[in-house]
Design an enzyme around this catalytic site. Sequence first.
Site, PDB file in Angstrom:
ATOM      1  N   LYS A 278      31.785  34.665  43.813  1.00  0.00           N
ATOM      2  CA  LYS A 278      31.931  35.440  42.581  1.00  0.00           C
ATOM      3  C   LYS A 278      30.947  36.610  42.579  1.00  0.00           C
ATOM      4  CE  LYS A 278      33.195  31.639  39.438  1.00  0.00           C
ATOM      5  NZ  LYS A 278      34.518  32.166  39.024  1.00  0.00           N
ATOM      6  N   ASP A 289      30.375  25.164  33.904  1.00  0.00           N
ATOM      7  CA  ASP A 289      31.709  24.866  34.444  1.00  0.00           C
ATOM      8  C   ASP A 289      32.004  23.356  34.470  1.00  0.00           C
ATOM      9  OD1 ASP A 289      34.089  25.996  35.279  1.00  0.00           O
ATOM     10  OD2 ASP A 289      33.556  26.022  37.407  1.00  0.00           O
ATOM     11  N   ARG A 352      41.027  23.072  39.986  1.00  0.00           N
ATOM     12  CA  ARG A 352      42.312  22.376  40.132  1.00  0.00           C
ATOM     13  C   ARG A 352      42.277  21.407  41.302  1.00  0.00           C
ATOM     14  NH1 ARG A 352      45.183  28.129  40.580  1.00  0.00           N
ATOM     15  NH2 ARG A 352      43.372  28.538  39.254  1.00  0.00           N
TER      16      ARG A 352
HETATM   17  N1  BES Z   1      35.257  28.300  36.559  1.00  0.00           N
HETATM   18  C1  BES Z   1      36.165  29.348  36.805  1.00  0.00           C
HETATM   19  C2  BES Z   1      36.891  29.828  35.550  1.00  0.00           C
HETATM   20  C3  BES Z   1      36.034  30.465  34.490  1.00  0.00           C
HETATM   21  C4  BES Z   1      35.912  31.833  34.452  1.00  0.00           C
HETATM   22  C5  BES Z   1      35.441  29.713  33.520  1.00  0.00           C
HETATM   23  C6  BES Z   1      35.153  32.431  33.469  1.00  0.00           C
HETATM   24  C7  BES Z   1      34.667  30.309  32.521  1.00  0.00           C
HETATM   25  C8  BES Z   1      34.539  31.669  32.504  1.00  0.00           C
HETATM   26  C9  BES Z   1      37.223  28.892  37.798  1.00  0.00           C
HETATM   27  O1  BES Z   1      36.816  27.975  38.747  1.00  0.00           O
HETATM   28  C10 BES Z   1      37.676  30.116  38.546  1.00  0.00           C
HETATM   29  O2  BES Z   1      36.886  30.658  39.266  1.00  0.00           O
HETATM   30  N2  BES Z   1      38.935  30.510  38.364  1.00  0.00           N
HETATM   31  C11 BES Z   1      39.471  31.630  39.020  1.00  0.00           C
HETATM   32  C12 BES Z   1      40.773  31.199  39.668  1.00  0.00           C
HETATM   33  C13 BES Z   1      41.337  32.220  40.606  1.00  0.00           C
HETATM   34  C14 BES Z   1      40.456  32.357  41.841  1.00  0.00           C
HETATM   35  C15 BES Z   1      42.724  31.778  41.009  1.00  0.00           C
HETATM   36  C16 BES Z   1      39.732  32.711  37.974  1.00  0.00           C
HETATM   37  O3  BES Z   1      40.155  32.368  36.857  1.00  0.00           O
HETATM   38  O4  BES Z   1      39.479  33.863  38.254  1.00  0.00           O
HETATM   39 ZN    ZN Z   2      35.261  26.780  38.221  1.00  0.00          ZN
HETATM   40 MN    MN Z   3      35.950  28.877  40.438  1.00  0.00          MN
END
Ligand code: BES
Ligand code: ZN
Ligand code: MN
Length: 500
Positions: A278, A289, A352
């Site tokens: 990220k 998370d 997931r």
């Molecule tokens: N933990 C994150 C989602 C998240 C984002 C929670 C912002 C709280 C605030 C999750 O694991 C994630 O990274 N999701 C990605 C999925 C994508 C790579 C398909 C996302 O939502 O960008």
């Molecule tokens: Zn996550």
């Molecule tokens: Mn993630």
Amino acid sequence: MQARLVETAAEKAEADALILPILEGETQVPKEAVALDKKLKGAIEQVLKDREFRGKFMELAPIHNLDTLPSRWTVLVGLGKIEQLDMVRLRNALQAAGRTLRRRGHRRLAVVLPRAVVARAEPADLARAATEGIGLSNFDAGSLKTRHEHAITPIESLTIIGLDGDKAASAAVKDGMVLTEATNRIRDWVNAPANAFTPSVFAEKVKEAIKGTGLDVKVLDMDEMRRMKMGALLAVARGSDEPAKMIVLRYAKGRKGGPTLALVGKGITFDSGGISIKPSLNMEKMKSDMGGGAAVVGAMLAIAELKPKINVIGIVPTTENMPSGKAIKPGDVVTGSGGKTIEIINTDAEGRLILSDGITYAVNEGATHIVDIATLTGSIARTLGPLAIGAFGNDPALMDLVRRAADLAGERVWELPTWADYDGLIESEIADIKNSTVPWAGATTAALFLREFVDGRPWVHLDIAGSAWQDAPELRTVPKGPTGSGVRVMAHLARLLADG
Ligand code: BES
Ligand code: ZN
Ligand code: MN
């Protein structure tokens, strides 16, 4: 904090602060406060008539009672327009008032519910909203500062005036206390930094929290996960030096042959994204998370006290998601415990993966209904903003129960689609399914992925990526930080499923 309904008149109530909610545009003193206002020589009437207090949502006006009453202050709290007043907004207005009053050092609060407000809802709903609004304000995210300059006094007691001895309302006050205490307990965990809240610490905290509750706990270690072939959870755990855990809580008060509800919560104690790392901006928020996993524990703690006649299993797969020489890579294919092969397109879609093994565990344990909850996608936060939980499912009857539970909980839940038209989004060229795809319909894609593991059983997925943590400066309605999103919805759902 103690909370109860009383039949005392407002002018006789003993409190540090007597909260008097006022609707926007109200120019008359509510009947319940007329005798009180007499003692105050018409001070309330004056500010209302002169429009110095307009009842705008969350507006506050403290009036000193000058030793004319057994209460020290009368505090007018704006509820906004009557047609916009629902139980979520009543909770939020009282929560904001509670926080301000604590800062002023007030420990004993009374809330006087005026007739115009009481007419808007059932007594039990009002009692729950008042108890939970004040109860949720009675929380401070633990600080690691070595100098505490602004310790805020905790609220010791709450009395609710205006619902005269209603039985259902009395019960609702008790439930509201159980629910806020369970919620506040896990809000602290969500706030804890990831170096102090690893999967091992998470498991220990749960063991400590369930002492004396009658809940049964089992913590699977990585050897057991290997034996059970939890290849998806183990794949995410590979990149971290911290051992993964799977926390399993059991509540068994159901009749034989009755429903078994499984609550499965995402417990990523830190999400760096892994190899699909990220950006640094806001990455520190990824300590939260594990908000879904914590919410499952909170709901189980509440259920243990509310004692519905049903079996509930709480399942929390927990690990860090880190990059390292051992971490999973985009393009890797792993096999989950249900036997499905999964192509990893993006290592940041880790939630997931770990949930899939949690859901398979639920299926193998004989769950008849499955609810999973997770801070799963940025997509849901962009779609619904920070004030709502996104819901997805495969069973209209269970979705209806979730909606009813959300109404009781005073949490906003909004359903989004899982149309088969989008099935192509999780099709992989090399494996059974893939974990990520195009940059649109992200929250739905995640739901479709999870649906692959529920074995056709009634299932609802709750995406709390927006609602678990508040930090939008534009929103004044909710305090910053961890909210405990989903605890109350799941606890009420267990009850409704037991009844129905
Ligand atoms: N933990 C994150 C989602 C998240 C984002 C929670 C912002 C709280 C605030 C999750 O694991 C994630 O990274 N999701 C990605 C999925 C994508 C790579 C398909 C996302 O939502 O960008
Ligand atoms: Zn996550
Ligand atoms: Mn993630």
